[in-house]
Structure formats: C-alpha cells, structure tokens
Design a protein around this motif. Structure first.
Motif, PDB file in Angstrom:
ATOM      1  N   ASP A   1       6.491  -4.882 -11.333  1.00  0.00           N
ATOM      2  CA  ASP A   1       7.165  -4.013 -12.461  1.00  0.00           C
ATOM      3  C   ASP A   1       7.325  -1.934 -11.844  1.00  0.00           C
ATOM      4  OD1 ASP A   1       8.958  -3.385 -15.053  1.00  0.00           O
ATOM      5  OD2 ASP A   1       6.566  -2.941 -15.851  1.00  0.00           O
ATOM      6  N   ASN A   2       6.504  -2.208 -10.625  1.00  0.00           N
ATOM      7  CA  ASN A   2       6.685  -0.936 -10.502  1.00  0.00           C
ATOM      8  C   ASN A   2       6.881  -0.366  -9.698  1.00  0.00           C
ATOM      9  OD1 ASN A   2       4.464  -2.770  -9.317  1.00  0.00           O
ATOM     10  ND2 ASN A   2       3.048  -1.132  -8.107  1.00  0.00           N
ATOM     11  N   ILE A   3       8.994  -0.182  -9.379  1.00  0.00           N
ATOM     12  CA  ILE A   3       9.422  -0.030  -8.520  1.00  0.00           C
ATOM     13  C   ILE A   3      10.354   0.774  -9.733  1.00  0.00           C
ATOM     14  CG2 ILE A   3      11.177   0.007  -6.074  1.00  0.00           C
ATOM     15  CD1 ILE A   3       9.123  -2.561  -5.609  1.00  0.00           C
ATOM     16  N   ARG A   4      10.980   1.647  -8.860  1.00  0.00           N
ATOM     17  CA  ARG A   4      12.025   2.257  -8.918  1.00  0.00           C
ATOM     18  C   ARG A   4      12.533   2.692  -8.231  1.00  0.00           C
ATOM     19  NH1 ARG A   4       9.652   0.317 -12.471  1.00  0.00           N
ATOM     20  NH2 ARG A   4       9.731   1.070 -15.005  1.00  0.00           N
ATOM     21  N   ILE A   5      14.156   1.966  -8.806  1.00  0.00           N
ATOM     22  CA  ILE A   5      15.326   2.837  -7.476  1.00  0.00           C
ATOM     23  C   ILE A   5      16.439   3.608  -7.564  1.00  0.00           C
ATOM     24  CG2 ILE A   5      17.270   1.117  -5.702  1.00  0.00           C
ATOM     25  CD1 ILE A   5      16.135  -1.137  -6.828  1.00  0.00           C
ATOM     26  N   ALA A   6      16.798   4.485  -6.313  1.00  0.00           N
ATOM     27  CA  ALA A   6      17.611   5.169  -6.320  1.00  0.00           C
ATOM     28  C   ALA A   6      19.429   5.262  -5.736  1.00  0.00           C
ATOM     29  CB  ALA A   6      17.065   6.146  -6.845  1.00  0.00           C
TER      30      ALA A   6
END
Ligand code: SAM
Length: 242
Positions: free
Chosen positions: A113-118
């Motif tokens: 849950d500790n990834i965000r993607i751009a």
C-alpha cells in the motif's frame, strides 16, 4: 519565463504498445483511483502543470522517508522494496502504461500500500513536481541505454539530469543507478564524478541488495553483460566550499 506548451528537448523514452490484459485492467480499475496520482497536465499525457506540487504527507497520510524510482518499468524492484520496507513511502515515475498496469497487479498480489505511481516524464517531476531536498533516495535502474551514437542525446543520465536530481535529493540522500550497458555505465560514472552536488567513489559499487533482478537485468546478464551499480551521496550545500 513560462515553459512552452510543447517539448523542445528529446525525451528518454519511446512509448510503444499501450495494451493491457484483463488481469491488469482489473488491477487498474481497483487501484488506479487511489494509487495512480491525478494531476493537471501541460502539453500532453506525460507532462505535468509546472505549478503542481507533490504533497507527500497528504498523498500517503503520514510522514516517512521517500524513495523515488524513475522508469520503474513493471514495478518488480519498487514493489519488492515497498513490501520489505512498509515504513517508507515509494513513488514510481513511469510513462509505459502496461508497465504501470503490471506494477498495480504486483501491488495487489503482494498487498503493498506504500507506493504511488505518476504517469509522467520523470524529468518534469525533478524540475517542478517534487519539492527541493524532499527525496531520501532516487533510483534509476536500467534506464533505456539508447545504444546508437545518434540516440545518445536521448539518454536520461547526463550532467543536466544530475543537476535536476540534485535539486530534489536531500543532503546525505542517495542517488542509485544500475545498468548492463558498459558505455552508459562509463557515462554515468563520469556524470557522478563531474557533478559538484554528489560525492561518489569514482568506481563501481557492490550490487545494491535492495534491488531484485528484473527482466532487464536478467536479459543483460544472459547477454554476457556486466551489471554495473553506481551511487552518489548528495552533498550538503550549506557546507560545500567551506
Ligand atoms: C529499460 S526499462 C527498465 C525498467 C526497470 N527499471 C527495470 O529495471 O526493469 C526503462 C523504463 O524507463 C521508462 N522511462 C524512460 N524514460 C522515462 C522518463 N523520462 N520518465 C519516466 N519513465 C521513463 C521506460 O518507459 C521504461 O519502462
């Protein structure tokens, strides 16, 4: 001066084949709303409005170390690292939609849950989106080697990229690189050596044990290439020159 609404420099990527499979589509439908960053664009769908800022605390809902991976591909490295380091925030910058979709599948499979993607041309993130001295580690693993001489101008890792990286990596933070293409490895070594902002050993690093073997690394090894790891430590501008 305002940025032009079109690109004037060559980009380090060539976007091919945007198709994603059913499993990837399901992961996209489930996770993109919460884990793929939404922001205003400028010129096209890999750009960002230069006024937009990444607010890490708001995005992740906590204060934590930040690792940014440029060109995260299918997410093999970043998803494993995020699973192993749940107290760290990870930001993946990638332009390849099937790669992003594969990353979302891996995140689902590994309950990460500790990834965000751009979905973004990473150099624009370095220029404007990320705050100054906001990144603990910056990763560039197996960037497209652009093997032909006439394509070298498309390589990501150059002196000007080092200056862009220096803006966002905090003093004491690390810029990690890896490649299987010796000519590019030599270029990276020179970029680090000549950067006034990063301290480097002037030699290859031992393999970074926080990196899993991706299909790009495996392909390089099978092709008989040496894998080169490199790193630079961001110098503290307040003590530089003293
Ligand atoms: C050779 S692949 C390596 C992927 C991954 N790091 C690995 O080791 O498997 C390079 C990736 O970088 C991405 N890329 C290249 N230039 C980029 C840029 N300026 N911004 C974001 N992604 C980029 C490409 O789309 C591609 O997925």
């Amino acid at each position: 001066m305002n940025k032009p609404a079109f690109r004037t420099e060559p980009v380090s990527f060539a976007r091919r084949g945007g198709k994603i499979n059913n499993r990837q589509q399901r992961a996209w439908d489930a996770l993109a709303g919460s884990h793929l960053l939404d922001f205003p664009r400028l010129a096209n769908d890999t750009s960002i409005d230069p006024e937009h800022r990444f607010d890490q605390a708001a995005v992740f809902g906590r204060k934590a170390r930040l690792v940014v991976e440029i060109g995260s591909g299918r997410g093999e490295a970043i998803v494993k690292a995020a699973a192993d380091n749940p107290d760290t925030d990870f930001l993946a910058l990638e332009v390849y939609i099937p790669g992003i979709a594969a990353t979302l599948v891996a995140m689902q499979n590994q309950h990460v849950d500790n990834i965000r993607i751009a979905l973004l041309n990473a150099t624009e993130a370095l220029d404007t989106m990320l705050g100054p001295a906001s990144v603990d580690e910056l990763w560039v693993f197996f960037p497209d080697p652009w093997r032909k001489l006439r394509h070298h101008k498309r390589r990501l890792v150059t002196a000007s990229f080092a200056a862009q990286a220096a803006r966002v990596v905090k003093p004491g933070g690390v810029w990690r690189l890896a490649t299987d293409w010796q000519h590019y490895a030599d270029q990276m070594l020179q970029v680090l050596e000549h950067s006034p902002d990063f301290a480097s050993s002037g030699d290859w690093d031992p393999r970074f044990d926080g990196r899993v073997i991706t299909r790009f690394e495996a392909r390089g090894t099978h092709g008989g290439h040496s894998i080169r790891d490199l790193s630079g430590i961001r110098l503290d501008p307040s003590t530089m020159g003293s």
